[in-house]
Design a protein around this motif. Structure first.
Motif: not given
Ligand SMILES: Cc1cc2nc3c(=O)[nH]c(=O)nc-3n(C[C@H](O)[C@H](O)[C@H](O)COP(=O)(O)OP(=O)(O)OC[C@H]3O[C@@H](n4cnc5c(N)ncnc54)[C@H](O)[C@@H]3O)c2cc1C
Ligand code: FES
Lengths: 364, 107
Positions: A121, A127, A131-134, A137, A237, A240, B44, B58-62
């Motif tokens: 992260a 954070w 809507g805050v995602i890697t 992702a 969106l 990160v 969301k 959702l953050f990492c999706s894995r």
């Protein structure tokens, strides 16, 4: 009932599949466990072209490489346990696998852990807003689920990976408001990617960072901090890129020792030139053995595969040595040229094999 | 939004299914995960954090961060980025801790 197998591979990503090919194609009985519902690991959602792959592979897109690796196992004895996860070991040393409802033991002669890497992260106030995602992702949503994750996005980080994802998001109609990089220069090594970004008129903000995100239950606005001013942007969106770090759970469960190599992603299991941990029958491959390029990762799957065959008397010591020498040569070719600091770190890590930083201990 | 024609992979979304989030119907496609299908429909917020009562999604999706936990077909704390949608699936946000100490949950 205990399931017996010659080789148990944890992770059906490119490294696990490469290790499976080395062992299954020589006649060993191989079982591959993956917690995901599909084979191919993180390659499945990669639509960009991979150019530096080891022979016999020619340049191809990520998902095409995944299919190639999967198809070449078709004719061999490989058992897949998809939607299954390794969650620990039993007292007698057998491996605990769950289908998320029941747990059962698998008793392998050798185990190769290829669990890949997790994205880190990038913390800033709020954070954790939806809507805050890697960046990974975002790529998964676009290329695997066929979903646009937002309308107006900011990308944080300028690595090659972040650039790929920015391009892929923009190609499905997401408006990229900017790429925010805290350093004074772009991190991506592939100049072509930066060019694509320029062609799309996506602004690159250097020496900048996210001061704060805001929103009522989901991200609606961010403040980008520059050395001399703050810019506020409406976004839904934020992607990160905090880099990646090896996934270590399985190694804790197996009782392996750890070392630290910043260039390879931080903490990682201690291993020798066979990619064997200090638990004799436990090997590792791929990003779990250090974050590296796609081509290099495939070779880190071949090396432990060869050693497993040697230890199980499927190939002679001589043949194994010959194979090993050529794999290490190719790994050097792929890694030392493109990422000399990673290659250096890998050699250092192997040198430290007998002196791990952490033994019998969790990293917390 | 659903991507009807992917720039590299072409049209991929073929088999529509209906899923229910908070009893409202939404359209999804078979190969999508639950989390992705909801995002396609503009949903969301998947839950609330316990202590500070902040929204989570959702953050990492894995499968690594557990930020996408929801209740799916009666089962609590499902990582919704790791399972695919099914026709008629009933999904509720993760708003409080499940009751794990009652009868029928061991001792
Ligand atoms: C979301 C994401 C996107 C990425 N995109 C790119 C990209 O665009 N370009 C690039 O060069 N690299 C990308 N990467 C890096 C990627 O990690 C490598 O390219 C490559 O896929 C790594 O190969 P691997 O076999 O080591 O691991 P992976 O491909 O990650 O495979 C590991 C597998 O192990 C499984 N696993 C983990 N733990 C367990 C367990 N306990 N039990 C069972 N199964 C388990 C996982 O489900 C996974 O399928 C991405 C990484 C992520 C996380
Ligand atoms: S989004 Fe991280 S586990 Fe699902």
């Amino acid at each position: 009932m205990v399931m017996e197998t010659d080789v148990l591979i944890i992770g059906a990503g490119p490294a696990g599949l490469a290790a499976a090919y080395e062992t299954a194609s020589r006649g060993l009985d191989v079982t591959i466990v993956d917690e995901s519902i599909s084979k191919g690991g993180q390659l499945c959602q990669q639509t960009q072209i991979l150019r530096t792959l080891p022979s016999p592979f020619l340049a191809m897109r990520g998902y095409e490489l995944a299919n190639t690796l999967i198809n070449q196992l078709d004719e061999f004895s490989v058992r897949y346990l998809l939607g299954h996860r390794m969650i620990g070991t039993y007292k007698d040393g057998s491996i605990g696998i769950t289908d998320e409802t029941n747990v059962f033991p698998v008793n392998p002669k050798k185990i190769i852990v290829a669990t890949g890497a997790a994205e880190k992260a990038v913390p800033f106030p709020k954070w954790t807003l939806p809507g805050v995602i890697t960046v990974g992702a975002a790529q998964t949503l676009v290329n695997r689920d066929f979903v646009t994750p937002g309308k107006n996005a900011v990308i944080i980080g300028s690595s090659d990976f972040a650039m790929d994802v920015a391009i892929q998001l923009s190609d499905v109609g997401v408006n990229i408001i900017g790429i925010v990089e805290s350093l004074p220069k772009i991190l991506a090594r592939d100049a072509e990617k930066t060019e694509h970004i320029m062609q799309r008129s996506i602004p690159l903000y250097l020496r900048s960072s996210i001061k704060e995100a805001r929103g009522n239950g989901e991200v609606e606005e961010i403040d980008i901090q520059f050395p001399d001013r703050i810019m506020t942007e409406k976004v839904d969106l934020v992607c990160v890129d905090g880099g990646r770090t090896p996934i270590l759970d399985a190694f804790y469960q197996l009782g392996c020792s750890f070392g630290f190599q910043e260039e390879l992603g931080g903490w990682l299991p201690q291993y020798n030139e066979f990619l064997q941990t200090d638990c004799k029958d436990v090997f590792l491959a791929g990003n779990a053995a250090g974050i590296s390029s796609q081509g290099a990762l495939l070779i880190t799957g071949r090396i432990p595969g060869v050693r497993v065959c040697e230890e199980l008397n499927i190939i002679s010591k001589q043949e194994a040595e010959h194979e090993r020498a050529s794999h290490w040569k190719e790994l050097e070719n792929l890694e030392a040229k493109l990422f000399p600091e990673k290659w250096e770190a890998r050699l250092n890590h192997i040198k430290n094999y007998a002196n791990p930083l952490l033994k019998d201990q969790f990293i917390s | 939004m659903h991507i009807k024609d992917h720039p590299v992979l072409g049209p991929q979304l073929q088999d529509p299914v209906t899923i229910y989030f908070n009893d409202q119907p939404y359209m999804a496609y078979k190969q999508q995960t639950v989390a992705a299908a909801l995002i396609a429909n503009g949903v969301k917020k998947f839950g609330l954090s316990r202590k500070l009562v902040q929204s989570r999604g959702l953050f990492c999706s894995r499968g690594r961060c557990c930020s996408c936990y929801m209740t799916v077909n009666g089962e609590d704390h499902v990582r919704t980025c790791m399972i695919r949608v099914e026709e008629g699936m009933e999904i509720y946000p993760n708003l409080e801790d499940p009751e794990v100490r009652g009868d029928g949950h061991g001792d």
